[in-house]
Design an enzyme around this catalytic site. Structure first.
Site, PDB file in Angstrom:
ATOM      1  N   ASP A 217       0.868  -1.197   0.000  1.00 48.79           N
ATOM      2  CA  ASP A 217       0.000   0.000   0.000  1.00 48.79           C
ATOM      3  C   ASP A 217       0.893   1.232   0.000  1.00 48.79           C
ATOM      4  OD1 ASP A 217      -2.227   1.895   0.519  1.00 48.79           O
ATOM      5  OD2 ASP A 217      -3.329   0.121   1.149  1.00 48.79           O
ATOM      6  N   ASP A 244       3.458   2.599  -4.772  1.00 51.52           N
ATOM      7  CA  ASP A 244       2.306   3.132  -5.514  1.00 51.52           C
ATOM      8  C   ASP A 244       2.052   2.169  -6.656  1.00 51.52           C
ATOM      9  OD1 ASP A 244       0.799   4.417  -7.507  1.00 51.52           O
ATOM     10  OD2 ASP A 244       1.483   6.395  -6.853  1.00 51.52           O
ATOM     11  N   HIS A 263     -12.512  -1.198  -8.121  1.00 54.17           N
ATOM     12  CA  HIS A 263     -13.706  -0.342  -8.221  1.00 54.17           C
ATOM     13  C   HIS A 263     -13.393   1.146  -7.995  1.00 54.17           C
ATOM     14  CE1 HIS A 263     -15.411  -0.184  -3.793  1.00 54.17           C
ATOM     15  NE2 HIS A 263     -14.132   0.103  -3.831  1.00 54.17           N
TER      16      HIS A 263
END
Ligand SMILES: C[S@@+](CC[C@H](N)C(=O)[O-])C[C@H]1O[C@@H](n2cnc3c(N)ncnc32)[C@H](O)[C@@H]1O
Length: 354
Positions: A217, A244, A263
């Site tokens: 993350d 990233d 999403h």
């Protein structure tokens, strides 16, 4: 000849017996549903269920403890009784079995993080839904020209922690299912991409002591992930990898997991991330994508569809999708097979093999 046949045959108004039975109940229930929703969210904000866990209390004691005005306290607590979130006997309030298990902050099964975030962020932002529907523009912090969501969160450690805990609250059920259902016995390593607090990685590691894993993350999530792994006593097998996913390589592992990642992004970005996962996997490696996927007919998983509207509120181009959409993008990215499996409630996963 009955009265009914007479009236329809004559082309007059249909008789009562021909009119389908209709009730306004569900219209009102959903339309005014925010009353109930906000009542529960305020109870979580006030830590009512945490205060009551193990200590049933009467109105006066609770009122003083929570700092409630006398005008509102009794109706608030009794509304929670009527909604099924509290029990009351002889004037003493106590948690229900469910609120005691899931809304007491001191218990490991606490899922209130997602409700805390719903209260602090989503609730005010959804007040601008009509504007989002008309403009397609995010209605969160970015509404007044602020930085994008993840940049905003990473700049504020307290909100980042709240967001990460909210992800845990929302994903726990799916994470437990993934830990049980995937054939983990056949693999040695996994990486959870966009891990936040790391609940997916933690649940998999807890269920399968032979596995070691990574949580990937943005760098500010490192302490949040590491604390959580430590609390769950799996920090020796779980390592945080800062990066990233648009600019850095993903960790290599037998299985990659992406939960609520695709999403957040538009179609081009979704395809980019799938291609990146493909590149990071060894031959025979698997990618698990899990989300509140919309049903293929786009007519029954209301939660998945509303989640997609939440992506309109929160992101510039994000949207939710069906298992069939996802499997198609995976095949386009080069995966040799993909299958979908329902997990729990609104959740499904798609597993693709390289
Ligand atoms: C919606 S959360 C999902 C968290 C978790 N996987 C779950 O399902 O509960 C998205 C995560 O992606 C991370 N993220 C966003 N942009 C990222 C980037 N460019 N690189 C790496 N991680 C990113 C966020 O920090 C956040 O933890």
């Amino acid at each position: 000849m009955s009265a009914t046949t007479t009236s329809t045959a004559a082309g007059a108004q249909p008789a009562q017996a021909d009119v389908p039975e209709a009730s306004p109940e569900s219209i009102l229930q959903v339309g005014i549903g925010f009353w109930a929703s906000k009542t529960l969210l305020s109870a979580v904000e006030l830590e009512l269920f945490t205060h009551l866990a193990g200590h049933p209390q009467d109105l006066e004691a609770l009122r003083a403890r929570l700092g409630l005005h006398p005008r509102a306290a009794r109706d608030f607590l009794d509304a929670l009784v009527a909604l099924g979130f509290l029990e009351r006997s002889d004037g003493v309030y106590r948690n229900t079995t469910a609120t005691d298990a899931f809304l007491d902050k001191r218990k490991p099964a606490y899922i209130g993080g997602i409700l805390e975030m719903a209260n602090a962020r989503m609730y005010p932002f959804w007040g601008h839904l009509t504007e989002a529907l008309r403009t397609g523009e995010p209605q969160n912090e970015a509404r007044h020209g602020g930085a994008p969501l993840f940049q905003q969160l990473c700049a504020d450690p307290e909100r980042l922690q709240q967001f990460a805990a909210a992800m845990t609250g929302g994903s726990r059920g799916a994470n437990l299912e993934i830990a049980q259902r995937f054939p983990w016995a056949d693999v040695a390593t996994f990486a959870d991409i966009g891990t936040a607090q790391g609940d997916t990685a933690v649940q998999i590691a807890l269920a399968h002591p032979h596995l070691t894993g990574y949580g990937f993350d943005l760098p500010p999530l490192a302490p949040v992930f590491e604390d959580y792994a430590h609390q769950n006593q799996v920090s020796e097998r779980l390592t945080f990898v800062p990066g990233d996913f648009f600019t850095d390589a993903l960790p290599t592992a037998d299985v990659l997991v992406m939960g609520h990642i695709l999403h957040d992004w538009d179609l081009e970005q979704k395809r980019f991330l799938l291609a990146k996962a493909y590149d990071a996997l060894p031959d025979g490696g698997s990618l698990i994508v899990y989300e509140t996927m919309i049903d293929d007919d786009r007519s029954s998983n209301a939660f998945g569809l509303l989640m997609s509207l939440n992506m309109v509120i929160e992101t510039p181009g994000g949207f939710d999708f069906t298992p069939t959409d996802c499997m198609g993008w995976m095949r386009d990215a080069g995966f040799r097979s993909a299958r979908a499996e329902h997990l729990t409630g609104p959740y499904s996963m798609v597993v693709a093999v390289k």
